[in-house]
Design an enzyme around this catalytic site. Structure first.
Site, mmCIF file in Angstrom:
data_model
loop_
_atom_site.group_PDB
_atom_site.id
_atom_site.type_symbol
_atom_site.label_atom_id
_atom_site.label_comp_id
_atom_site.label_asym_id
_atom_site.label_seq_id
_atom_site.Cartn_x
_atom_site.Cartn_y
_atom_site.Cartn_z
ATOM 1 N N ARG A 173 6.951 43.653 32.806
ATOM 2 C CA ARG A 173 7.890 43.188 31.740
ATOM 3 C C ARG A 173 8.226 41.933 32.141
ATOM 4 N NH1 ARG A 173 9.713 48.056 32.677
ATOM 5 N NH2 ARG A 173 11.556 47.473 33.935
ATOM 6 N N ARG A 177 15.689 37.321 31.111
ATOM 7 C CA ARG A 177 16.482 37.629 29.619
ATOM 8 C C ARG A 177 17.252 36.266 29.439
ATOM 9 N NH1 ARG A 177 19.579 43.155 31.893
ATOM 10 N NH2 ARG A 177 17.536 44.367 32.029
ATOM 11 N N ARG A 249 4.644 52.395 51.781
ATOM 12 C CA ARG A 249 5.570 51.599 52.588
ATOM 13 C C ARG A 249 6.928 52.382 52.787
ATOM 14 N NH1 ARG A 249 4.258 46.868 54.635
ATOM 15 N NH2 ARG A 249 6.503 45.964 54.375
ATOM 16 N N GLU A 300 18.174 46.800 54.585
ATOM 17 C CA GLU A 300 17.023 47.547 54.302
ATOM 18 C C GLU A 300 16.079 46.683 54.830
ATOM 19 O OE1 GLU A 300 16.122 49.242 50.495
ATOM 20 O OE2 GLU A 300 18.143 50.122 50.281
ATOM 21 N N ASP A 350 10.508 57.450 38.709
ATOM 22 C CA ASP A 350 11.982 57.537 38.880
ATOM 23 C C ASP A 350 12.491 58.675 38.738
ATOM 24 O OD1 ASP A 350 12.397 54.563 39.234
ATOM 25 O OD2 ASP A 350 12.346 54.367 36.961
#
Length: 383
Positions: A173, A177, A249, A300, A350
């Site tokens: 996408r 915005r 990964r 991370e 997800d």
């Protein structure tokens, strides 16, 4: 017609399919190699601080699927939660995704939405008509300045390769915005389970026809003892990696604690290449309805997944897709096993999509048994 089925994996896929079949009268055995249920969604209270920790990294629930939202709310109480991500770049903190505030702050301007849209159009590289790579996609839509500040370094660290080697589809996408909305997700339903994901999955698995065994690896030679097996482990793992390993990964977490509030938000990205970690997550901010004086944080680090590591993100580059085709061909020749979930279908999913596919798979299995049809190796085509 009922019987005995095996769910390999006590994550969302195994739990949701298992519960549906148990309610239909099937005996369901669930086995997991880890010492806990929940897979990578597993949460637990930190003994030192009392903070609810997302052990394998943060999971934020967001969906437009009303049935899935109703399903999870039957098994726990979801609290309102908006994911508002920040990023440190060039000595400043910005909001993500790139929005009107980010643009005005980055360029030192006070543009209105229509002015900002025209401005970004001027930054974009319109000579790129059909972006093929991640870099071309970003340059086409946001221009070089925003790309290098917010996308290039983070992406390179996350995937371990230059953005020029990654497909444009990763940026599906428009990554900007033209308003001040800093909610990272755009779905109708968003929230966090009040007491973490593990109690939710405990509730799903809480049925008299379900037996759960942990710290146990399933050997496919045992499959003959069941009417059907649902495998949510790695697809190539079912075949003992005979053709080679599919690429993933993995993540390393450097845990540290702090007295007070370390960063003031749940997620802080670090987009510059010279910072070795991709982000820092502060777990108490994932439960803003709770109050804790102490804090638990994870740095991370992303790297290639080895044989003993936990696979997180399927790479799905050209070589992996070619190998995937071979494993899919083998899987479709198997009898009595269906491959499900993120690892079983070698796709990034997800949580809401995982649950949706599990519900659909369970219904398909029950319908197949009712009509005497065979259950396929894949309810969802991995290719």
């Amino acid at each position: 017609m009922t019987g005995h089925v095996m769910m390999v994996g006590a994550g969302l896929s195994g739990a949701v399919i298992g519960r549906m079949l148990a309610e239909a009268g099937w005996q369901v055995s669930v086995v997991d190699a880890r010492p806990h249920i929940g897979g990578n969604c597993h949460t637990e209270r930190d003994a030192e601080t009392g903070v609810m920790v997302h052990v394998y990294g943060p999971h934020i629930f967001h969906t437009d699927d009303a049935e899935v939202w109703d399903y999870v709310n039957r098994h726990t109480t979801f609290m309102p939660y908006k994911n508002r991500v920040k990023t440190t770049s060039r000595g400043q903190v910005f909001s993500l995704p790139v929005n009107l505030h980010t643009i005005n702050q980055f360029y030192g301007k006070t543009m209105r939405p229509d002015e900002a849209r025209l401005f970004i159009d001027e930054q974009a590289d319109t000579t790129i008509t059909e972006p093929q790579t991640f870099e071309e996609q970003a340059l086409r839509f946001v221009g070089r300045d925003l790309y290098e500040a917010f996308f290039k370094g983070y992406t390179q660290k996350q995937w371990g390769m230059a953005p020029t080697e990654l497909p444009a589809s990763i940026l599906k996408r428009l990554p900007v915005r033209f308003n001040y909305d800093d909610n990272y997700f755009f779905h109708t339903y968003q929230g966090m389970p009040e007491h973490g994901y593990t109690p939710m999955i405990e509730s799903i698995l809480d049925h008299e026809n379900i037996t759960v065994t942990l710290n146990t690896r399933f050997d496919r030679a045992e499959a003959a003892g069941y009417d059907h097996v649902f495998w949510s482990g790695p697809l190539d793992g079912w075949f003992d990696y005979e053709l080679g390993r599919l690429g993933y990964r993995t993540l390393d977490f450097e845990r540290f604690t702090y007295t007070g509030d370390w960063q003031g938000c749940a997620v802080m990205n670090y987009g510059e290449v010279d910072v070795p970690f991709t982000r820092i997550t502060e777990h108490k901010h994932f439960a803003p309805w709770e109050t804790h004086s102490g804090s638990v944080l994870y740095r991370e680090f992303s790297r290639a997944c080895g044989p003993e590591d936990i696979p997180y993100y399927p790479i799905r580059q050209v070589n992996e897709v070619a190998l995937l085709r071979e494993y899919v061909r083998r899987a479709e020749a198997e009898d009595g096993v269906t491959f499900v979930g993120r690892l079983g279908t070698y796709r990034y999913l997800d949580m809401d999509v995982t649950i949706r596919e599990a519900l659909d798979t369970g219904r398909r299995f029950l319908a197949a048994r009712e009509t005497g049809h065979a259950m396929p190796a894949f309810a969802i085509n991995p290719l």
